[in-house]
Design an enzyme around this catalytic site. Structure first.
Site, PDB file in Angstrom:
ATOM      1  N   LYS A 148       2.879   2.095   2.487  1.00  0.00           N
ATOM      2  CA  LYS A 148       2.949   2.581   3.866  1.00  0.00           C
ATOM      3  C   LYS A 148       4.053   1.847   4.615  1.00  0.00           C
ATOM      4  O   LYS A 148       4.339   0.692   4.313  1.00  0.00           O
ATOM      5  CB  LYS A 148       1.617   2.315   4.599  1.00  0.00           C
ATOM      6  CG  LYS A 148       0.449   3.071   4.051  1.00  0.00           C
ATOM      7  CD  LYS A 148      -0.858   2.631   4.693  1.00  0.00           C
ATOM      8  CE  LYS A 148      -0.968   3.127   6.104  1.00  0.00           C
ATOM      9  NZ  LYS A 148      -2.274   2.829   6.709  1.00  0.00           N
ATOM     10  N   LYS A 174       0.822  -1.214   0.000  1.00  0.00           N
ATOM     11  CA  LYS A 174       0.000   0.000   0.000  1.00  0.00           C
ATOM     12  C   LYS A 174       0.856   1.264   0.000  1.00  0.00           C
ATOM     13  O   LYS A 174       0.318   2.368  -0.001  1.00  0.00           O
ATOM     14  CB  LYS A 174      -0.915   0.023   1.231  1.00  0.00           C
ATOM     15  CG  LYS A 174      -1.951  -1.072   1.265  1.00  0.00           C
ATOM     16  CD  LYS A 174      -2.929  -0.895   2.407  1.00  0.00           C
ATOM     17  CE  LYS A 174      -2.364  -1.303   3.738  1.00  0.00           C
ATOM     18  NZ  LYS A 174      -3.360  -1.226   4.842  1.00  0.00           N
TER      19      LYS A 174
END
Length: 157
Positions: free
Chosen positions: A65, A63
């Site tokens: 992140k 993602k």
């Protein structure tokens, strides 16, 4: 006597004999904070059982992140919260539909910052977006920590 909540909507149609309701929620839960606790508390006010899926470090990387707190520690912190009944790993985007079916979830509950993103699951369960706790998020905490760490130290006058 334990609280029993009777179901309505799609959840009632799928589980007509079941009296207890189950909610699922998903997140990274990095830098565990009061906003996370309040979300779990609000979910448990509405549902009898709360299952929390915590994103793995590998899924977060997909993602884009990166967590400060390792996955195993994030799992342990969420498990320690009294409002949470069960914690599972979130490993991919397609997991939600499988989890709703596997756990017999009556609701998928997310913070209001995700409003509309999970409406596709309304045919499987109720989808609820709860208000976020204002002025607190893991992202804001990280930004604040970095800015404080880089700020010059004020010398006493």
């Amino acid at each position: 006597m334990p609280h029993v909540q009777f179901l309505s909507g799609p959840a009632r149609l799928r589980h007509p004999a079941r009296l207890h309701s189950i909610a699922l929620t998903y997140g990274t839960y990095d830098l565990f904070h009061i906003g996370h606790v309040r979300l779990f508390e609000r979910i448990r006010e509405r549902y009898d059982r709360l299952i929390v899926a915590v994103s793995t470090d590998e899924f977060n990387a997909l993602k884009g992140k990166r967590s400060v707190v390792p996955f195993a520690d994030r799992i342990a912190m969420v498990q320690a919260c009294r409002h949470v009944d069960e914690v599972i790993a979130e490993t991919d985007w397609t997991q939600k539909a499988r989890d709703i079916e596997a756990y017999g979830a009556d609701a998928l509950v997310m913070g209001s910052d995700w409003t509309g993103h999970f409406d596709e699951f309304r045919s499987l369960c109720d989808v609820v977006y709860l208000p976020r706790t204002e002025h607190v998020s893991s992202t804001e905490l990280k930004t604040d920590i970095v800015s404080r760490a880089l700020a010059p130290i004020q010398q006493p006058a």
